[in-house]
Design a protein around this motif. Structure first.
Motif, PDB file in Angstrom:
ATOM      1  N   ASP A   1     -44.258  25.936  -3.312  1.00  0.00           N
ATOM      2  CA  ASP A   1     -43.579  26.632  -4.406  1.00  0.00           C
ATOM      3  C   ASP A   1     -42.277  27.291  -3.955  1.00  0.00           C
ATOM      4  O   ASP A   1     -42.137  28.516  -3.971  1.00  0.00           O
ATOM      5  CB  ASP A   1     -44.524  27.676  -4.999  1.00  0.00           C
ATOM      6  CG  ASP A   1     -44.162  28.044  -6.432  1.00  0.00           C
ATOM      7  OD1 ASP A   1     -43.216  27.442  -6.963  1.00  0.00           O
ATOM      8  OD2 ASP A   1     -44.842  28.918  -7.002  1.00  0.00           O
ATOM      9  N   HIS A   2     -41.308  26.453  -3.604  1.00  0.00           N
ATOM     10  CA  HIS A   2     -39.971  26.940  -3.255  1.00  0.00           C
ATOM     11  C   HIS A   2     -38.972  25.842  -3.603  1.00  0.00           C
ATOM     12  O   HIS A   2     -39.257  24.653  -3.386  1.00  0.00           O
ATOM     13  CB  HIS A   2     -39.872  27.293  -1.769  1.00  0.00           C
ATOM     14  CG  HIS A   2     -38.619  28.029  -1.430  1.00  0.00           C
ATOM     15  ND1 HIS A   2     -37.458  27.386  -1.061  1.00  0.00           N
ATOM     16  CD2 HIS A   2     -38.335  29.365  -1.420  1.00  0.00           C
ATOM     17  CE1 HIS A   2     -36.521  28.295  -0.825  1.00  0.00           C
ATOM     18  NE2 HIS A   2     -37.014  29.492  -1.046  1.00  0.00           N
ATOM     19  N   PRO A   3     -37.796  26.201  -4.148  1.00  0.00           N
ATOM     20  CA  PRO A   3     -36.851  25.159  -4.586  1.00  0.00           C
ATOM     21  C   PRO A   3     -36.314  24.284  -3.472  1.00  0.00           C
ATOM     22  O   PRO A   3     -35.733  23.226  -3.762  1.00  0.00           O
ATOM     23  CB  PRO A   3     -35.727  25.967  -5.254  1.00  0.00           C
ATOM     24  CG  PRO A   3     -35.887  27.372  -4.787  1.00  0.00           C
ATOM     25  CD  PRO A   3     -37.349  27.549  -4.518  1.00  0.00           C
ATOM     26  N   SER A   4     -36.481  24.669  -2.222  1.00  0.00           N
ATOM     27  CA  SER A   4     -35.994  23.837  -1.122  1.00  0.00           C
ATOM     28  C   SER A   4     -36.799  22.555  -0.960  1.00  0.00           C
ATOM     29  O   SER A   4     -36.358  21.633  -0.272  1.00  0.00           O
ATOM     30  CB  SER A   4     -36.004  24.631   0.191  1.00  0.00           C
ATOM     31  OG  SER A   4     -37.311  25.091   0.485  1.00  0.00           O
TER      32      SER A   4
ATOM     33  N   SER B   1     -30.167  19.956 -11.075  1.00  0.00           N
ATOM     34  CA  SER B   1     -29.751  18.819 -10.257  1.00  0.00           C
ATOM     35  C   SER B   1     -29.309  19.292  -8.873  1.00  0.00           C
ATOM     36  O   SER B   1     -29.794  18.802  -7.849  1.00  0.00           O
ATOM     37  CB  SER B   1     -28.623  18.052 -10.947  1.00  0.00           C
ATOM     38  OG  SER B   1     -28.178  16.984 -10.136  1.00  0.00           O
ATOM     39  N   VAL B   2     -28.379  20.226  -8.839  1.00  0.00           N
ATOM     40  CA  VAL B   2     -27.975  20.844  -7.570  1.00  0.00           C
ATOM     41  C   VAL B   2     -28.729  22.168  -7.479  1.00  0.00           C
ATOM     42  O   VAL B   2     -28.405  23.127  -8.182  1.00  0.00           O
ATOM     43  CB  VAL B   2     -26.459  21.088  -7.503  1.00  0.00           C
ATOM     44  CG1 VAL B   2     -26.074  21.604  -6.112  1.00  0.00           C
ATOM     45  CG2 VAL B   2     -25.688  19.820  -7.834  1.00  0.00           C
ATOM     46  N   SER B   3     -29.734  22.210  -6.630  1.00  0.00           N
ATOM     47  CA  SER B   3     -30.639  23.355  -6.566  1.00  0.00           C
ATOM     48  C   SER B   3     -30.360  24.239  -5.357  1.00  0.00           C
ATOM     49  O   SER B   3     -29.690  23.831  -4.402  1.00  0.00           O
ATOM     50  CB  SER B   3     -32.095  22.872  -6.509  1.00  0.00           C
ATOM     51  OG  SER B   3     -32.422  22.124  -7.658  1.00  0.00           O
ATOM     52  N   LEU B   4     -30.916  25.430  -5.411  1.00  0.00           N
ATOM     53  CA  LEU B   4     -30.736  26.387  -4.328  1.00  0.00           C
ATOM     54  C   LEU B   4     -31.485  25.969  -3.074  1.00  0.00           C
ATOM     55  O   LEU B   4     -32.587  25.419  -3.144  1.00  0.00           O
ATOM     56  CB  LEU B   4     -31.267  27.753  -4.767  1.00  0.00           C
ATOM     57  CG  LEU B   4     -30.623  28.383  -5.994  1.00  0.00           C
ATOM     58  CD1 LEU B   4     -31.376  29.652  -6.363  1.00  0.00           C
ATOM     59  CD2 LEU B   4     -29.162  28.672  -5.741  1.00  0.00           C
ATOM     60  N   THR B   5     -30.882  26.273  -1.942  1.00  0.00           N
ATOM     61  CA  THR B   5     -31.595  26.187  -0.675  1.00  0.00           C
ATOM     62  C   THR B   5     -32.376  27.462  -0.423  1.00  0.00           C
ATOM     63  O   THR B   5     -33.467  27.439   0.150  1.00  0.00           O
ATOM     64  CB  THR B   5     -30.606  25.944   0.480  1.00  0.00           C
ATOM     65  OG1 THR B   5     -29.912  24.705   0.248  1.00  0.00           O
ATOM     66  CG2 THR B   5     -31.318  25.878   1.822  1.00  0.00           C
TER      67      THR B   5
END
Length: 469
Positions: free
Chosen positions: A178-181, A337-341
């Motif tokens: 559960d993390h956008p990376s 589409s372009v997500s956070l690290t």
């Protein structure tokens, strides 16, 4: 569920004979050269969330939900690749009971604790190997309270349920990294009583019905951050069509007016998406849509991938609100589409989406982007940074509005041609992946062929009002 600084401590490994681990009486943790994956991805904005040691490619979810008992039964089949020689690994899972876990074709040991499902496969998983994890689970899902960040997760409603929230929600209804990376594709089958809708992300697939239950199916084929997944169950007016050759699915709670502000705002989804595509580049997903819910506990809108969810407050007094639609649709490029690290760069999501509000308002005959810029500049508290705003200010004004000021300052500095070229290059080169503020600065400098770091620093983190460009 939120555990600050938690790490699993690994005992020194014992040497075992390769291939004879079980016979030697060794556990997966003790295998020479294999070690547990981290139980926390190390993002201070979401302590205890995310896990290391593997990269998920796909979630296959099959769930059944009965609103009369508020009970959910599910099976998750997770396809991942080991990024280290892996003796055990964690999945985030809050509250629900686990009945069985297997890795590949073999039953695996597991234990629960503090919002985690800890899985020990029969054999270690070598680095680079793809593997599947199957988890059978059930129970009454709950929301997760996260102090200053509010609550998110699975909410039982008067006619069904809503699974929604940022930065937490997914782990309340399925096991997940559960993390956008760690983005992945999704296939979802959700079975609910006949007459209820079960809405989610992506392309709608054929439904089936039997014995008083209907199974709705959805496919999101573009990698998605877990907090962007959603499940909305209840009595909804669902409109299915196409736009630009792709499925368009919109839904409004049946308790809201059929031709009111919510419905008329959602009806503009295609036109707004097309306008944003003219500025940001091609729309990045295989479907369009939106959902308006009627539960007053949800006082926000969220850019759930391909199908944003809007709380009812945005259409108070039955007024149309296309600006919030523009904000959430802009996130399809910036955030989805372009997500956070890492969450400390959340302005990359919210600053650009807030700026899209200004672009749409001008296009729709309202105030110009320049006028909105001037008004916001005069009202800004420059002591609060947009980058690394602090956990309690993740959703603060500096992230949204100061972030938008920085975007417009870039436009004023480099001119419209270069500005929109920077945006389209960003959304093209980073599509489907993750990025940081440093990545954006580097790309902007490359496209503009000039130094821009001082500009970004002044507008995003400087402690006093920058000079107007």
């Amino acid at each position: 569920m939120v555990l600050t600084g938690r790490r699993l401590r690994v005992a020194a490994a014992l040497t075992c004979v390769l291939g004879l681990v079980a016979a030697a009486g060794c556990t997966g943790d003790e295998r020479d050269g294999f070690r547990p994956g981290a139980a926390d991805v190390g993002d201070p904005y979401v302590p205890g969330r995310g896990n290391g040691g593997y990269d998920v490619a796909h979630y296959g979810l099959d769930v059944r939900y009965d609103p009369s008992t508020d009970r959910l039964t599910g099976k998750a089949v997770i396809t991942a690749t080991a990024t280290q020689d892996l003796s055990r690994f964690n999945l985030d899972l809050a509250g629900l009971e686990v009945g069985a876990v297997s890795v590949g074709d073999a039953a695996a040991e597991y234990r629960r604790g503090d919002g985690e499902l800890v899985v020990t496969p029969r054999d270690g998983v070598p680095r680079g190997r793809q593997f599947t994890v199957t988890v059978d689970y059930a129970g009454v899902p709950t929301a997760v309270d996260d102090g200053a960040l509010g609550s998110g997760g699975f909410l039982h409603t008067s006619d069904g349920a809503v699974a929604l929230g940022q930065p937490h929600s997914a782990a309340t209804w399925f096991p997940v990294n559960d993390h956008p990376s760690d983005k992945a594709t999704y296939e979802l089958a959700v079975t609910v009583p006949d007459g209820l809708a079960a809405l989610s992300n992506g392309v709608p697939l054929p439904r089936s019905s039997a014995d008083g239950w209907t199974t709705w199916r959805w496919s999101e084929r573009t990698p998605m951050a877990s907090y962007l997944s959603t499940l909305v169950i209840g009595d909804y007016r669902v409109v299915t069509g196409t736009h630009a050759g792709r499925p368009m699915v919109t839904a409004v709670a049946a308790s809201l007016p059929a031709t009111g502000g919510a419905a008329t705002s959602l009806a503009r989804t295609g036109a707004i998406a097309d306008f944003l595509a003219s500025r940001f580049g091609p729309y990045p997903f295989d479907s369009y849509g939106g959902i308006v819910i009627a539960d007053d506990r949800v006082g926000y809108a969220l850019e759930t991938q391909s199908r944003p969810v809007y709380g009812p407050a945005f259409f108070a007094d039955d007024r149309p609100n296309p600006i919030v639609v523009a904000h959430e649709l802009a996130h399809q490029w910036f955030g989805d589409s372009v997500s956070l690290t890492r969450w400390g760069d959340i302005w990359l999501n919210e600053g650009f989406a807030s700026y899209a509000e200004w672009l749409w308002e001008e296009h729709d005959g309202g105030r110009t982007a320049q006028r909105n810029f001037e008004m916001q500049y005069a009202a800004t508290d420059w002591r609060q940074p947009s980058v690394e705003p602090g956990r309690e200010q993740m959703f603060g004004t500096a992230v949204y509005k100061r972030g938008a000021l920085a975007v417009h300052a870039l436009r004023r500095t480099v001119g419209d041609d270069l500005f929109f070229r920077i945006l389209r290059t960003w959304t093209a080169e980073r599509a489907g992946g993750n990025a940081t503020t440093a990545d954006l600065v580097s790309l902007a400098e490359r496209v503009a062929q000039r130094q821009l770091r001082p500009l970004f620093d002044a507008w995003l983190v400087g402690g006093s009002a920058p000079t107007l460009p």
